[in-house]
Write an enzyme that holds these catalytic residues in place. Structure first.
Site, mmCIF file in Angstrom:
data_model
loop_
_atom_site.group_PDB
_atom_site.id
_atom_site.type_symbol
_atom_site.label_atom_id
_atom_site.label_comp_id
_atom_site.label_asym_id
_atom_site.label_seq_id
_atom_site.Cartn_x
_atom_site.Cartn_y
_atom_site.Cartn_z
ATOM 1 N N CYS A 290 30.499 -90.645 -35.442
ATOM 2 C CA CYS A 290 29.237 -90.063 -35.907
ATOM 3 C C CYS A 290 28.066 -90.197 -34.927
ATOM 4 C CB CYS A 290 28.872 -90.575 -37.296
ATOM 5 S SG CYS A 290 29.535 -92.164 -37.749
ATOM 6 N N ASP B 118 38.414 -86.206 -37.838
ATOM 7 C CA ASP B 118 37.026 -86.568 -38.103
ATOM 8 C C ASP B 118 36.116 -85.362 -37.894
ATOM 9 O OD1 ASP B 118 35.031 -88.261 -38.797
ATOM 10 O OD2 ASP B 118 35.058 -89.448 -36.959
ATOM 11 N N ARG C 39 39.156 -100.208 -34.018
ATOM 12 C CA ARG C 39 38.474 -101.150 -34.909
ATOM 13 C C ARG C 39 39.185 -102.499 -34.835
ATOM 14 N NH1 ARG C 39 37.527 -97.139 -40.157
ATOM 15 N NH2 ARG C 39 36.296 -95.599 -39.012
ATOM 16 N N HIS D 89 31.985 -83.805 -38.686
ATOM 17 C CA HIS D 89 30.617 -83.958 -39.186
ATOM 18 C C HIS D 89 29.981 -82.581 -39.271
ATOM 19 C CE1 HIS D 89 31.565 -87.962 -37.556
ATOM 20 N NE2 HIS D 89 30.947 -88.349 -38.661
ATOM 21 N N LYS E 126 28.574 -90.009 -52.279
ATOM 22 C CA LYS E 126 29.831 -89.637 -51.641
ATOM 23 C C LYS E 126 30.861 -89.247 -52.692
ATOM 24 C CE LYS E 126 31.647 -94.379 -51.498
ATOM 25 N NZ LYS E 126 32.338 -95.389 -50.686
ATOM 26 N N HIS F 10 29.720 -86.378 -43.576
ATOM 27 C CA HIS F 10 30.895 -86.984 -42.951
ATOM 28 C C HIS F 10 32.110 -86.590 -43.792
ATOM 29 C CE1 HIS F 10 28.313 -90.109 -40.848
ATOM 30 N NE2 HIS F 10 27.535 -89.801 -41.874
ATOM 31 N N GLN G 153 41.576 -89.742 -36.050
ATOM 32 C CA GLN G 153 41.267 -89.141 -37.337
ATOM 33 C C GLN G 153 41.027 -87.646 -37.194
ATOM 34 O OE1 GLN G 153 39.026 -92.262 -40.220
ATOM 35 N NE2 GLN G 153 37.721 -91.278 -38.721
#
Length: 786
Positions: free
Chosen positions: A446, A495, A475, A497, A580, A652, A493
């Protein structure tokens, strides 16, 4: 950044049920974490635990007379702890009796009947500090009440059935069949296990949470004694005795000074008291001879437990720190019905057969090595699955207006400070020293995507702007929490945005719901939606939150109206920066997995001063001013957008989450029997004699030219052994070719999922076989049939 492991995007904080504990063995995802590896919090001073343990009478773990222990046989420190509890409890009960007990308005929400019809709400007579949720169960059907584990007050707070109510409220009841009910039930069973362990070992308990398939308790035993499998039966016998005693779970709020007096004998409990509890103290629960720190809630008494079994034991480290004490961990599982235990054992047998770690080795998909713990070595056949998933997503991105980007893997710590991750998440990041500055490998995309948005002027005409990134993330997960491909340190991912206006939120969310149906439908995954709203501690103004939540509800209601199923409201469970939607899928074993998440974020666009030109002609647009100096050296305080400008909303989202975790889920969902379009072994060609090897290789070449994975077995093995080997390797189709097939340019097809073709096969012209398999692959059909 989108998360499948209960992490909040900005804070990186883990939900209580997802906290990992670093241990010497793999721990199932969902185990509590007491502290992270690099915790800066001070350790409590040792409370002479070694001396206490040394003073304890040594006991034979297999002593058949262990069930005859009484309170007087327990060590002094446990007796003193319990005496203090009793003293404080008597004082508390007297105070409650002295309180006024005014009439309060209580309404029972009993959900739906067996046919799904809503049951009318039921007002009941009640008094504050006297009436309990359990006392109202006499008003409801016995079949309903017998399955109740715990109550919920006002749709938010889990509440002990025997805990007095304090004010007007609405009560609902939670059965064992629900995730919340199971967690409460298993948490109570963990306390029973702790009581049995104290009686058997005179040990010092650490903590005992519910986990995905039961519960565990950690403990330190005198003289470094380890738990053995021969200890399990005596522990189970003690637990069985406690069930028959109908031991109640008594709740008591205790101040910090009293907690220190109560648990001063144990450095483990003192660590929790000094480092993890609020200044006003916390609750403790008593069950039989066990008094333990616990937030609760619990079942009413131990008679609810009908089946109890120790499943395994292992060693672990206190606080997840390999430099701290080594403890013993005992795992168990329990149920309110013996039939459920039988079903659970069958489930475990099937789950073991489907274990992705076993199938991954058998099918040569991936492996792990201690040279890089938590990092998947994806072999060629595993990479084929990864690539098929990525190709699927890329094809959908093109249809749905996404732009794929690539962002750096490593950033200066100043970026993470500006985003807020450094303050909340740095202990879970891999931090590097580069040219006398702190850098970190990215755990999420992000902040980098915010930089991409802000690197030039943006216009409202560009919105919504959908950035997709398959970049590698790292991570620093606790070593004990690593678990095959379901919890790793290095991963990728899907991922994305989305930067949009507030007016575009509803439409974007509806588009994401359609995306979910498309992807999960291909794999046969049903899914559920949960909306989490504004928590007690939040950023921004309430009006903005209300608008955002309203838009999410509109999108969810529209999804339901179109046949998408009901959604669930989790009030107060949103991230601190925005509401969320969490999406849970169910696999072939009816296990729930959270892969997808949709999160609204108002904070990150503010931290990065993101703006776009609105096109408002009445306001004169101005060029963005350079940031003023920030105290931390990362720029100025967030400034309000100038005239003719507005702040975008950031969404997200992830659909499959991490590729590694999703591949593990798919492996177990399909039990290694992959649908044709994603299969790493699609066709095996077997010649019945060397004279037709050339034809077998010609067939292979034709299908490989169509980008299918086709192998030929020209080994010296018998045809039957070749076929059996192909079946064990889960090839979707086995083509057997001989002189007849070569002459007629056909193939004899055995379908993995069609038993009728296994003995003889079906003779199909080669051109027809090519056409049918091309269609099967292109249409991404779930059924392995042509």
């Amino acid at each position: 950044m989108a998360s499948e492991d209960s992490r909040d995007v900005m804070s990186g904080q883990l939900s209580e049920s997802a906290l990992p504990l670093r241990t010497k063995e793999a721990v199932p995802e969902g185990v509590e974490k007491t502290s992270s590896k690099n915790s800066k919090q001070p350790k409590s001073k040792p409370q002479k635990n070694k001396e206490l343990l040394a003073e304890k009478p040594k006991k034979d773990a297999q002593d058949t007379e262990s069930n005859k222990e009484t309170t007087s046989q327990l060590p002094d420190f446990i007796q003193k702890r319990n005496q203090l509890f009793d003293e404080l409890k008597r004082k508390h009960d007297a105070e409650v009796l002295d309180k006024e007990h005014p009439v309060i308005n209580v309404v029972l929400d009993l959900g739906s009947d067996k046919d799904g019809a809503p049951i009318p709400a039921m007002p009941v007579a009640a008094k504050a500090w006297e009436s309990t949720p359990g006392s109202f169960l006499k008003h409801v059907d016995k079949d309903f009440s017998s399955d109740v584990v715990v109550a919920k007050v006002d749709g938010k707070h889990l509440w002990d059935l025997h805990r007095p109510l304090e004010s007007n409220c609405r009560i609902s009841y939670i059965p064992f069949a629900s995730p919340e009910g199971r967690n409460v039930f298993w948490h109570s069973c963990a306390h029973v296990l702790g009581e049995a362990a104290e009686c058997q070992y005179n040990c010092l308990l650490s903590h005992g949470p519910p986990v995905e398939q039961g519960f565990f308790y950690d403990m330190a035993i005198a003289g470094g004694q380890v738990v053995k499998e021969s200890d399990w039966s005596p522990l189970e016998s003690k637990a069985s005795k406690f069930f028959k005693e109908k031991q109640p779970f008594d709740r008591l709020h205790v101040s910090i000074p009293d907690l220190k007096e109560m648990f001063g004998y144990s450095k483990y409990k003192m660590y929790y008291i000094e480092n993890l509890l609020p200044p006003e103290g916390s609750t403790v629960y008593r069950c039989g001879t066990l008094v333990d720190l616990c937030l609760g809630p619990h079942i009413q008494n131990t008679s609810k437990i009908k089946a109890f079994q120790i499943m395994k034991n292992s060693s672990c480290y206190f606080r997840g720190d390999k430099d701290d004490d080594s403890l013993q961990r005992i795992y168990g599982v329990a149920f309110p019905d013996k039939k459920l235990m039988t079903e659970h054992k069958k489930f475990l047998e099937e789950a073991a057969k489907r274990d992705h770690r076993r199938i991954g080795i058998e099918q040569e998909l991936f492996f792990f090595n201690e040279m890089s713990p938590g990092s998947t070595f994806l072999l060629p056949h595993g990479t084929r699955i990864f690539n098929a998933l990525q190709k699927l997503l890329r094809s959908e991105y093109q249809k749905r207006g996404y732009s794929e980007v690539q962002s750096p893997n490593m950033y200066d710590s100043d970026l993470w400070k500006r985003s807020g991750h450094w303050q909340h998440y740095s202990e879970d990041m891999f931090v590097l020293d580069v040219e006398k500055k702190k850098w970190a490998l990215k755990p999420m995309n992000c902040p980098g995507h915010c930089m991409m948005f802000s690197h030039r002027e943006r216009s409202y005409r560009e919105l919504p702007l959908r950035m997709a990134d398959f970049g590698v993330l790292h991570r620093n997960e606790a070593s004990g929490a690593l678990n095959g491909m379901t919890r790793v340190r290095k991963f990728q991912q899907d991922d994305t945005h989305i930067f949009c206006t507030q007016d575009q939120i509803t439409e974007e969310i509806e588009g994401l719901f359609d995306f979910l149906k498309c992807i999960y439908g291909l794999f046969g995954f049903p899914f559920r939606l949960n909306l989490s709203t504004r928590p007690e501690k939040f950023l921004g103004d309430i009006a903005t939150w209300d608008v955002a939540e309203s838009k999410l509800k509109d999108a969810l209601n529209s999804f339901t109206a179109s046949g998408g199923g009901q959604w669930v409201l989790n009030e107060g469970d949103g991230a601190f920066y925005g509401p969320k939607i969490d999406i849970t899928i169910s696999d072939a074993l009816r296990r729930d997995w959270q892969c997808a998440t949709i999160q609204l974020d108002f904070q990150l666009p503010q931290n990065f001063d993101l703006e776009y030109m609105t096109g408002d002609k009445s306001a004169k647009a101005k060029a963005a001013a350079p940031d003023e100096a920030r105290e931390d050296g990362t720029g100025g305080l967030p400034k309000a957008p100038g005239p003719g400008r507005a702040r975008p909303v950031m969404i997200h989202r992830a659909i499959i989450g991490s590729f590694e975790r999703f591949m593990a889920i798919l492996t177990e969902h399909f039990a290694g029997k992959w649908p044709f379009w994603i299969s790493p072994r699609q066709v095996l060609v077997i010649p019945v004699m060397p004279a037709v090897n050339d034809y077998a290789q010609e067939v292979q070449g034709l299908f490989k030219s169509l980008k299918m994975y086709v192998d030929v077995d020209v080994s010296g093995n018998t045809m039957q052994k070749k076929i059996r080997t192909g079946q064990l390797q889960q090839y979707n189709f086995i083509f057997v070719v001989g002189a007849k097939e070569k002459e007629s340019r056909s193939v004899n097809i055995r379908n993995r999922d069609d038993q009728e073709t296994q003995a003889q096969g079906e003779l199909v012209p080669l051109d027809e076989a090519i056409s049918k398999l091309k269609a099967l692959k292109k249409e991404r059909r779930l059924l392995n049939a042509i």
